[in-house]
Design a protein around this motif. Sequence first.
Motif, PDB file in Angstrom:
ATOM      1  N   ALA A  54      -4.349  16.352   9.475  1.00 27.92           N
ATOM      2  CA  ALA A  54      -3.008  15.828   9.233  1.00 27.92           C
ATOM      3  C   ALA A  54      -2.960  14.328   9.469  1.00 27.92           C
ATOM      4  O   ALA A  54      -2.315  13.572   8.708  1.00 27.92           O
ATOM      5  CB  ALA A  54      -1.996  16.546  10.123  1.00 27.92           C
ATOM      6  N   GLN A  55      -3.649  13.865  10.502  1.00 26.00           N
ATOM      7  CA  GLN A  55      -3.673  12.418  10.774  1.00 26.00           C
ATOM      8  C   GLN A  55      -4.419  11.658   9.679  1.00 26.00           C
ATOM      9  O   GLN A  55      -4.007  10.554   9.271  1.00 26.00           O
ATOM     10  CB  GLN A  55      -4.318  12.173  12.136  1.00 26.00           C
ATOM     11  N   GLU A  63      -4.696  12.585   6.506  1.00 26.26           N
ATOM     12  CA  GLU A  63      -3.794  12.577   5.361  1.00 26.26           C
ATOM     13  C   GLU A  63      -2.684  11.553   5.546  1.00 26.26           C
ATOM     14  O   GLU A  63      -2.290  10.848   4.598  1.00 26.26           O
ATOM     15  CB  GLU A  63      -3.208  13.992   5.178  1.00 26.26           C
ATOM     16  N   PHE A  64      -2.211  11.503   6.795  1.00 21.23           N
ATOM     17  CA  PHE A  64      -1.174  10.522   7.076  1.00 21.23           C
ATOM     18  C   PHE A  64      -1.677   9.090   6.882  1.00 21.23           C
ATOM     19  O   PHE A  64      -0.970   8.213   6.351  1.00 21.23           O
ATOM     20  CB  PHE A  64      -0.666  10.717   8.510  1.00 21.23           C
ATOM     21  N   LYS A  65      -2.912   8.849   7.283  1.00 16.65           N
ATOM     22  CA  LYS A  65      -3.498   7.507   7.095  1.00 16.65           C
ATOM     23  C   LYS A  65      -3.654   7.174   5.605  1.00 16.65           C
ATOM     24  O   LYS A  65      -3.428   6.040   5.168  1.00 16.65           O
ATOM     25  CB  LYS A  65      -4.843   7.424   7.802  1.00 16.65           C
ATOM     26  N   LYS A 103      -0.395   6.406   4.275  1.00 13.86           N
ATOM     27  CA  LYS A 103       0.002   5.115   4.840  1.00 13.86           C
ATOM     28  C   LYS A 103      -0.682   3.951   4.115  1.00 13.86           C
ATOM     29  O   LYS A 103      -0.060   2.899   3.844  1.00 13.86           O
ATOM     30  CB  LYS A 103      -0.361   5.116   6.324  1.00 13.86           C
TER      31      LYS A 103
END
Length: 496
Positions: free
Chosen positions: A123-124, A126-128, A131
């Motif tokens: 999830a992190q 994907e978030f990056k 972003k």
Amino acid sequence: MVLPKAEWERIQDNLDSTTREAARILAEKKEREEMHLRSKAAVKDWPNTIMGLAQRKLKAKKLREEREEEERKLLDLEEERFQAAKRKEALDHAKTYLYYQNERVKGLHSALLLAEVLKERDAQVEFKKLKSDVSKKKGEEKEREHKKAILREEEKAHQCYMNQQALRRDQLEQIKEHERQADLAKLEDKREGEQIQRLNRLYQLEIQRGKEKEQKEKAERQRLYHEHVTEQKIIKAVEEQKEMEEDDRIKAHFKAKETIAKLIKKKEAEMRRLTQEHQDKIVYQLAVQMNEALKREDDRLAKDIAKKEAEQEKKQKEKEAKEKATIESIAEHRATVMKMKVEKEREKKEEGKKELHALMEKNRIYLETEKAKKQRQRDANMEVQKIQIQQMAEKQAKKQQEKQADLDYDVQREAIALFKEREFQSYAKQVIESESKTTHHLYPLLKASKDGRGLGHGPFSRGREGINTSFQAQDGAGAQLPCCSCTPAQEVKNMK
């Protein structure tokens, strides 16, 4: 004498008046009792009497007590159901807690935590990515609007930088928290391993104590058996000594009886001699006295012969008769004394025979008693041997039962292990299905849910002990220890 009829009836009336009065009293008493019973039967069901009120109160009290008893029973039943529910809830909670404390469940939970961490990492990432795409778009917009919104972009960049710093701090905190949880899990595993080792040492110590206790009991039984044999020998020697002493005593008793009999015979002969001498002396004295009396009588007769010649002749005849009677009485007395002596000797002989028979009977009874005592001793020895044989058989049967119980326990333990394995697989399947909906990192869960008992790495074996051969076990009971070894330690062991 003839009485008139009126007079006769009057006399009869006077005689029967008491009987008629008693009959009348009894009839009146019976009538009163019947009237009393009818009155009681009549007022028995009246509601306004004291007895009726008391009966109604008793009936109402009985009904009230029965109603209260039913209410108490209902309350007790509700309380019992409530307590049963509480006990069931406590048992379920305890079973769940103990189930979660199992090694495999802990491993599954650790794998679940790892899967959650991997899901969070994806999830992190994907978030990056999102972003970075947003940042690119914002850069293009910044270049297009560089001159118009330079101050606003700087503020946003600063805010983004702060957000990144906060995110990094959060990630570092999460990593530290995960490391701390891993350290705690390792410490918990280490403590559990130490606890299992301590329990294993205690089990070995208990087995050693049991063996020592069995050895002590065996030595004590041997000592008691040797003491029993020694006591039997001592008792036998004492009985033989008693028999010898009893034989000596009997011989001495016979000798004493013979000596006493000889002394009695001597004493009787001496008594007969003294009695005969005394009788002879008495006869002699009587003869002397009679002679003296005759002389005095002759002198008196010589003086009075002239006056009493006829009387003298009569007296002379009387004297002769008296002398003859005296001599006959002396002879009869002597014969009676001799007869009494003979009877007494015969009675003494019979008493001696009776004493001899009694002594022989006592000797026979003593011999029979000793024989019965020896027989009882032999029977007691046979009973002891039977008891020892029975104890040995019971001990052998007990060992066989314990062996069978161990085998039954192994079978039961295997069945319980299979049941726990199925339960664990069901629980693991539910967890994997639940996690498969949110993440694709299922390898830790699949690895943790593989079939295996305890911490072993090989397949489950149905051998003599019913344990996995790859387990780290210290005794024949299959006590499983945690897997604390690692590859470097194994390599050092191989090098040695």
